[in-house]
Write an enzyme that holds these catalytic residues in place. Structure first.
Site, PDB file in Angstrom:
ATOM      1  N   GLU A 209     -11.589  35.451  49.336  1.00 29.25           N
ATOM      2  CA  GLU A 209     -12.884  35.342  50.031  1.00 29.25           C
ATOM      3  C   GLU A 209     -13.018  33.894  50.466  1.00 29.25           C
ATOM      4  O   GLU A 209     -13.340  33.020  49.655  1.00 29.25           O
ATOM      5  CB  GLU A 209     -14.020  35.737  49.073  1.00 29.25           C
ATOM      6  CG  GLU A 209     -14.000  37.202  48.661  1.00 29.25           C
ATOM      7  CD  GLU A 209     -14.532  38.126  49.749  1.00 29.25           C
ATOM      8  OE1 GLU A 209     -15.338  37.672  50.579  1.00 29.25           O
ATOM      9  OE2 GLU A 209     -14.137  39.301  49.780  1.00 29.25           O
ATOM     10  N   CYS A 243     -21.178  30.057  52.751  1.00 28.81           N
ATOM     11  CA  CYS A 243     -19.975  30.427  53.506  1.00 28.81           C
ATOM     12  C   CYS A 243     -20.304  31.201  54.781  1.00 28.81           C
ATOM     13  O   CYS A 243     -19.551  31.132  55.746  1.00 28.81           O
ATOM     14  CB  CYS A 243     -19.033  31.236  52.626  1.00 28.81           C
ATOM     15  SG  CYS A 243     -19.809  32.701  51.941  1.00 28.81           S
TER      16      CYS A 243
END
Ligand code: NAD
Length: 457
Positions: A209, A243
């Site tokens: 991720e 993010c």
């Protein structure tokens, strides 16, 4: 206890079969939920101590998300573990077919600092639910949250089942030298490559991720005030250290000036005139990131903000006008409360900017033209996104969350997190009361019949 000893004990425990026992898993999840509820105030305080994360943001983006996930898993775990019957195929007649969920075994989870509680616990919940043992390595940059993460796990579980190993890069590298059955990594692209390389030595499957430069496109039909409010929220929550935060705006030239005014107004509405005094704005995680982010401001035209204070690791929300695409600001993921604003006139202009970068983790479109949004969604490759808002696709557990290309490998959330940590084992059980002999040698004259049958089965 040293790392190899912990892993050895976890493997021994896994081999007892206990971690696969569904009532045991359910009990484990319930215990974890109870402990998190008990320590909730301490968790919020730890997050505040790490980077002045506002309590409200911690409740919204950390503790409540983890508690919700735990409740969802407790409710469904029995159902998810059951082997799933699928349609048998005629070729194997008579038969039945099932998919069994099998835990991988030893799982390593390495988590980042920016949502340090949630990004450690949500993968952990999936890994233990699927029946694995877990070693979790939280980030060294949020020592208070990492400490409480370890305390919660240690007071609830035996290290032979779940262990938290605190430490920095050295510990992480030491862990990566070990043999794992699955590695789940959340963090930067550069470290993601290191993790992938280590995993390849033993063909260990991974979820990566990662991050990226997330475009946020605003066309001339967008609702200006609402879009400005939603962008202000998604960009500056967690002080821009998200993010999936919009990395830069691509805005239609005709509305740029009024949109910038709307953004300035919303920033003030959110955080007041003296943002450093606001209790609702987090800090930059450490001095290295502070220096990295303030360096990005060099030679840029600041439309708003630009205020920073190294002693308080404060960088206020900052808007940048038309940065050079070759500048450092536009070179990599910004990961700070700095928002470049780039205007466009044609779709070709949009294309030039977006295709300059690797596939992003998120993409946002603000528009009232459905076909425009649809066209962009189909045209560009990105992890996931939202139309007319920012970051909220993260909160829908029915949607896969993850990147593509440089922004990551694999996805999770909700039931999919359970699936990530379970190998799907397909098994056919053949009936014994009938045995069609065509497949057996001698084949001689049966080829015509075989071709005919293959059309049907
Ligand atoms: P990072 O890659 O620096 O660190 C992540 C983890 O890896 C930490 O636990 C750290 O100790 C470890 N690590 C660091 N350097 C290492 C090395 N050389 N070898 C082995 N391990 C190492 O990331 P970060 O700064 O903690 O987090 C920010 C990054 O994470 C951003 O790029 C952001 O986009 C990304 N991120 C992605 C998601 C997502 O869900 N896709 C979520 C949050 C953050």
């Amino acid at each position: 206890m040293d790392i190899t000893e912990i892993i050895k004990n976890q493997k021994t425990f896994f081999n007892t079969g206990k971690t696969k026992d569904v009532p045991f898993i359910k009990e484990t999840l319930k215990k974890l939920l109870k402990e998190i509820e008990k320590r909730e105030e301490d968790i919020l305080q730890a997050l505040y101590n790490d980077f002045k994360k506002p309590f409200f943001e911690s409740v919204m983006t950390e503790t409540e998300l983890v508690k919700k996930e735990l409740k969802e898993f407790i409710k469904n775990i029995k159902k998810w573990h059951k082997p799933k019957s699928v349609k048998p195929n005629l070729l194997n007649f008579p038969s039945s077919a099932k998919i069994y969920n099998e835990p991988y075994g030893s799982v390593l989870i390495i988590s980042p600092w920016n949502y340090p509680f949630q990004l450690a616990f949500n993968p952990l919940i999936g890994a233990i639910s699927a029946g694995n043992t877990v070693v979790l390595k939280p980030s060294e940059l949020t020592p208070n949250t990492s400490k409480i993460t370890r305390e919660i796990i240690e007071s609830t579980f035996k290290t032979e089942h779940i262990a938290v190993i605190e430490g920095g890069i050295n510990i992480s590298q030491e862990l990566l030298k070990q043999r794992w059955d699955y590695i789940f990594f959340t963090g930067s692209v550069s470290v993601g490559k290191i993790v992938y390389q280590s995993a390849s030595k033993n063909l260990t499957p991974v979820t990566l991720e990662l991050g990226g430069k997330n475009p946020c496109i605003i066309d001339e039909t967008a609702n200006i005030n609402l879009s400005a409010k939603r962008i202000t929220w998604g960009k500056f929550i967690n002080a821009g250290q998200t993010c999936i935060a919009p990395d830069y705006l691509l805005i239609h030239k005709s509305i740029k000036n009024i949109f910038v005014d709307a953004l300035k107004k919303e920033i003030e509405n959110f955080y007041g005139k003296d943002i450093q005094k606001s209790n609702d704005f987090a800090r930059i995680i450490n001095i290295n990131h502070f220096n990295r982010a303030t360096n990005l401001l060099k030679n840029q035209e600041i439309l708003f903000g630009g205020k920073n204070d190294i002693n308080d690791l404060f960088i206020g929300p900052t808007l940048i006008n038309e940065p050079n695409l070759e500048s450092d600001l536009m070179n990599d993921e910004i990961f700070a409360p700095i928002l470049p604003i780039i205007s466009y006139e044609t779709e070709e202009d949009i294309n030039k900017v977006i295709t300059k970068f690797e596939k992003p983790l998120a993409l946002y479109i603000f528009s009232n033209r459905k076909d425009f949004a649809k066209k962009l969604i189909n045209k560009y490759s990105f992890g996931g996104g939202t139309i007319n808002d920012t970051t909220v696709h993260f909160t829908n557990k029915s949607l896969p969350f993850g990147g593509v290309g440089y922004s990551g490998i694999g996805s999770y959330h909700g039931k999919q997190t359970f699936d990530v940590f379970s190998h799907k084992k397909g098994v056919i059980t053949r009936g014994t009361w009938l045995d069609i002999p065509i497949r057996y040698a001698p084949y001689n004259k049966k080829i015509k019949l075989l071709k005919h049958l293959m059309k049907w089965i």
